[in-house]
Design a protein around this motif. Sequence first.
Motif, PDB file in Angstrom:
ATOM      1  N   PHE A  33      -1.816   7.046 -13.196  1.00  0.00           N
ATOM      2  CA  PHE A  33      -1.848   5.931 -12.259  1.00  0.00           C
ATOM      3  C   PHE A  33      -1.140   6.302 -10.962  1.00  0.00           C
ATOM      4  O   PHE A  33      -0.115   6.971 -10.974  1.00  0.00           O
ATOM      5  N   ALA A  34      -1.698   5.849  -9.869  1.00  0.00           N
ATOM      6  CA  ALA A  34      -1.112   6.032  -8.540  1.00  0.00           C
ATOM      7  C   ALA A  34      -0.840   4.652  -7.967  1.00  0.00           C
ATOM      8  O   ALA A  34      -1.409   3.658  -8.413  1.00  0.00           O
ATOM      9  N   MET A  35       0.004   4.593  -6.955  1.00  0.00           N
ATOM     10  CA  MET A  35       0.243   3.349  -6.233  1.00  0.00           C
ATOM     11  C   MET A  35      -0.455   3.470  -4.876  1.00  0.00           C
ATOM     12  O   MET A  35      -0.132   4.353  -4.087  1.00  0.00           O
ATOM     13  N   LEU A  36      -1.420   2.584  -4.648  1.00  0.00           N
ATOM     14  CA  LEU A  36      -2.169   2.537  -3.397  1.00  0.00           C
ATOM     15  C   LEU A  36      -1.563   1.458  -2.515  1.00  0.00           C
ATOM     16  O   LEU A  36      -1.469   0.303  -2.923  1.00  0.00           O
ATOM     17  N   THR A  37      -1.156   1.839  -1.315  1.00  0.00           N
ATOM     18  CA  THR A  37      -0.558   0.891  -0.372  1.00  0.00           C
ATOM     19  C   THR A  37      -1.514   0.668   0.788  1.00  0.00           C
ATOM     20  O   THR A  37      -1.959   1.625   1.425  1.00  0.00           O
ATOM     21  N   THR A  38      -1.806  -0.600   1.040  1.00  0.00           N
ATOM     22  CA  THR A  38      -2.658  -1.003   2.159  1.00  0.00           C
ATOM     23  C   THR A  38      -1.849  -1.931   3.058  1.00  0.00           C
ATOM     24  O   THR A  38      -0.755  -2.361   2.704  1.00  0.00           O
ATOM     25  N   VAL A  39      -2.433  -2.242   4.219  1.00  0.00           N
ATOM     26  CA  VAL A  39      -1.801  -3.193   5.129  1.00  0.00           C
ATOM     27  C   VAL A  39      -2.616  -4.485   5.076  1.00  0.00           C
ATOM     28  O   VAL A  39      -3.829  -4.476   5.278  1.00  0.00           O
TER      29      VAL A  39
ATOM     30  N   MET B  21       2.811  -4.457   4.135  1.00  0.00           N
ATOM     31  CA  MET B  21       2.341  -3.410   3.238  1.00  0.00           C
ATOM     32  C   MET B  21       2.319  -3.964   1.820  1.00  0.00           C
ATOM     33  O   MET B  21       3.244  -4.666   1.415  1.00  0.00           O
ATOM     34  N   HIS B  22       1.265  -3.650   1.090  1.00  0.00           N
ATOM     35  CA  HIS B  22       1.103  -4.137  -0.278  1.00  0.00           C
ATOM     36  C   HIS B  22       0.649  -2.960  -1.138  1.00  0.00           C
ATOM     37  O   HIS B  22      -0.344  -2.319  -0.836  1.00  0.00           O
ATOM     38  N   SER B  23       1.385  -2.720  -2.213  1.00  0.00           N
ATOM     39  CA  SER B  23       1.056  -1.631  -3.132  1.00  0.00           C
ATOM     40  C   SER B  23       0.576  -2.197  -4.448  1.00  0.00           C
ATOM     41  O   SER B  23       1.043  -3.233  -4.897  1.00  0.00           O
ATOM     42  N   ARG B  24      -0.369  -1.480  -5.031  1.00  0.00           N
ATOM     43  CA  ARG B  24      -0.849  -1.860  -6.353  1.00  0.00           C
ATOM     44  C   ARG B  24      -1.252  -0.595  -7.106  1.00  0.00           C
ATOM     45  O   ARG B  24      -1.648   0.398  -6.506  1.00  0.00           O
ATOM     46  N   PRO B  25      -1.142  -0.645  -8.461  1.00  0.00           N
ATOM     47  CA  PRO B  25      -1.518   0.534  -9.240  1.00  0.00           C
ATOM     48  C   PRO B  25      -3.037   0.697  -9.285  1.00  0.00           C
ATOM     49  O   PRO B  25      -3.781  -0.281  -9.358  1.00  0.00           O
ATOM     50  N   MET B  26      -3.460   1.943  -9.219  1.00  0.00           N
ATOM     51  CA  MET B  26      -4.879   2.287  -9.320  1.00  0.00           C
ATOM     52  C   MET B  26      -5.003   3.441 -10.303  1.00  0.00           C
ATOM     53  O   MET B  26      -4.128   4.312 -10.367  1.00  0.00           O
TER      54      MET B  26
ATOM     55  N   SER C 196       0.878   7.011  -3.605  1.00  0.00           N
ATOM     56  CA  SER C 196       2.026   7.738  -4.152  1.00  0.00           C
ATOM     57  C   SER C 196       1.835   8.016  -5.639  1.00  0.00           C
ATOM     58  O   SER C 196       1.228   7.233  -6.361  1.00  0.00           O
ATOM     59  N   TYR C 197       2.338   9.167  -6.024  1.00  0.00           N
ATOM     60  CA  TYR C 197       2.280   9.637  -7.408  1.00  0.00           C
ATOM     61  C   TYR C 197       3.686   9.986  -7.850  1.00  0.00           C
ATOM     62  O   TYR C 197       4.486  10.490  -7.062  1.00  0.00           O
ATOM     63  N   SER C 198       3.966   9.767  -9.127  1.00  0.00           N
ATOM     64  CA  SER C 198       5.299  10.018  -9.645  1.00  0.00           C
ATOM     65  C   SER C 198       5.220  10.613 -11.043  1.00  0.00           C
ATOM     66  O   SER C 198       4.475  10.114 -11.889  1.00  0.00           O
ATOM     67  N   ARG C 199       5.958  11.682 -11.246  1.00  0.00           N
ATOM     68  CA  ARG C 199       6.139  12.281 -12.571  1.00  0.00           C
ATOM     69  C   ARG C 199       7.644  12.465 -12.768  1.00  0.00           C
ATOM     70  O   ARG C 199       8.154  13.581 -12.685  1.00  0.00           O
TER      71      ARG C 199
ATOM     72  N   GLY D  38      10.383  15.507 -12.515  1.00  0.00           N
ATOM     73  CA  GLY D  38      11.053  15.522 -11.228  1.00  0.00           C
ATOM     74  C   GLY D  38      10.115  15.797 -10.068  1.00  0.00           C
ATOM     75  O   GLY D  38      10.506  16.424  -9.086  1.00  0.00           O
ATOM     76  N   GLU D  39       8.868  15.308 -10.169  1.00  0.00           N
ATOM     77  CA  GLU D  39       7.869  15.560  -9.131  1.00  0.00           C
ATOM     78  C   GLU D  39       7.357  14.240  -8.554  1.00  0.00           C
ATOM     79  O   GLU D  39       7.050  13.312  -9.304  1.00  0.00           O
ATOM     80  N   TYR D  40       7.269  14.201  -7.217  1.00  0.00           N
ATOM     81  CA  TYR D  40       6.840  13.000  -6.509  1.00  0.00           C
ATOM     82  C   TYR D  40       5.986  13.413  -5.320  1.00  0.00           C
ATOM     83  O   TYR D  40       6.287  14.405  -4.646  1.00  0.00           O
ATOM     84  N   VAL D  41       4.930  12.643  -5.058  1.00  0.00           N
ATOM     85  CA  VAL D  41       4.048  12.917  -3.920  1.00  0.00           C
ATOM     86  C   VAL D  41       3.709  11.611  -3.228  1.00  0.00           C
ATOM     87  O   VAL D  41       3.432  10.607  -3.874  1.00  0.00           O
ATOM     88  N   SER D  42       3.721  11.645  -1.904  1.00  0.00           N
ATOM     89  CA  SER D  42       3.271  10.533  -1.087  1.00  0.00           C
ATOM     90  C   SER D  42       2.222  11.081  -0.125  1.00  0.00           C
ATOM     91  O   SER D  42       2.511  11.992   0.652  1.00  0.00           O
ATOM     92  N   LEU D  43       0.994  10.552  -0.224  1.00  0.00           N
ATOM     93  CA  LEU D  43      -0.106  10.994   0.641  1.00  0.00           C
ATOM     94  C   LEU D  43      -0.466   9.885   1.609  1.00  0.00           C
ATOM     95  O   LEU D  43      -0.570   8.729   1.207  1.00  0.00           O
ATOM     96  N   ASN D  44      -0.689  10.235   2.869  1.00  0.00           N
ATOM     97  CA  ASN D  44      -1.187   9.251   3.824  1.00  0.00           C
ATOM     98  C   ASN D  44      -2.594   9.658   4.215  1.00  0.00           C
ATOM     99  O   ASN D  44      -2.932  10.845   4.214  1.00  0.00           O
ATOM    100  N   GLY D  45      -3.420   8.666   4.479  1.00  0.00           N
ATOM    101  CA  GLY D  45      -4.794   9.001   4.831  1.00  0.00           C
ATOM    102  C   GLY D  45      -5.587   7.805   5.293  1.00  0.00           C
ATOM    103  O   GLY D  45      -5.059   6.716   5.499  1.00  0.00           O
ATOM    104  N   GLU D  46      -6.870   8.053   5.438  1.00  0.00           N
ATOM    105  CA  GLU D  46      -7.797   7.021   5.877  1.00  0.00           C
ATOM    106  C   GLU D  46      -8.779   6.737   4.743  1.00  0.00           C
ATOM    107  O   GLU D  46      -9.422   7.640   4.221  1.00  0.00           O
TER     108      GLU D  46
END
Length: 164
Positions: free
Chosen positions: A22-28, A34-39, A73-76, A80-88
């Motif tokens: 699962f990732a957290m998708l944040t939209t405006v 900003m609102h995040s929800r799991p996907m 965003s992804y979290s493990r 000890g691994e974390y990623v935050s991706l920005n995009g369109e």
Amino acid sequence: MSEPSHQDNVKKIASIIGDVKFAMLTTVTAEGHMHSRPMTTQQTEFDGDLWFIGDKRSEAVQDIAARPQVNVSYSRPDKGEYVSLNGEASLPTDEAKLDELWSDFYKAYFEGGREDPNIQLIKIHANGAEYWESDGKIRTLFQMAKGAVTGKQAHPGSNETVKL
């Protein structure tokens, strides 16, 4: 030392997010919040694009249609691994891609199954990412405690910002 190539950056991000369910998708939102929800992460090879399946009636899809800039965003934490991706984000209609991504798991969300008219593909083209890797919980805690005692900056792992 030379800058990592685009391909190297994609491989690094792929190695971290590959097994995250699962990732957290944040939209405006329309209000500018900003609102995040799991996907659910789609099990496809990361090539700079992320894919999700959403509902056309959802706030996430409405937000993307009006304001396509998103963050995922992804979290493990166990590793000890974390990623935050920005995009369109975009909302493509691609029956072949939907066939590739579809699983019976989604029947719980879409009454009409694969043919439900409310199914919406969500494609995110990543512009960049930031990732963090720690050396494990015990080593990270030790580094933080050492920093607190000595007053020197702790170095519990690596942190990189990459262009995709």
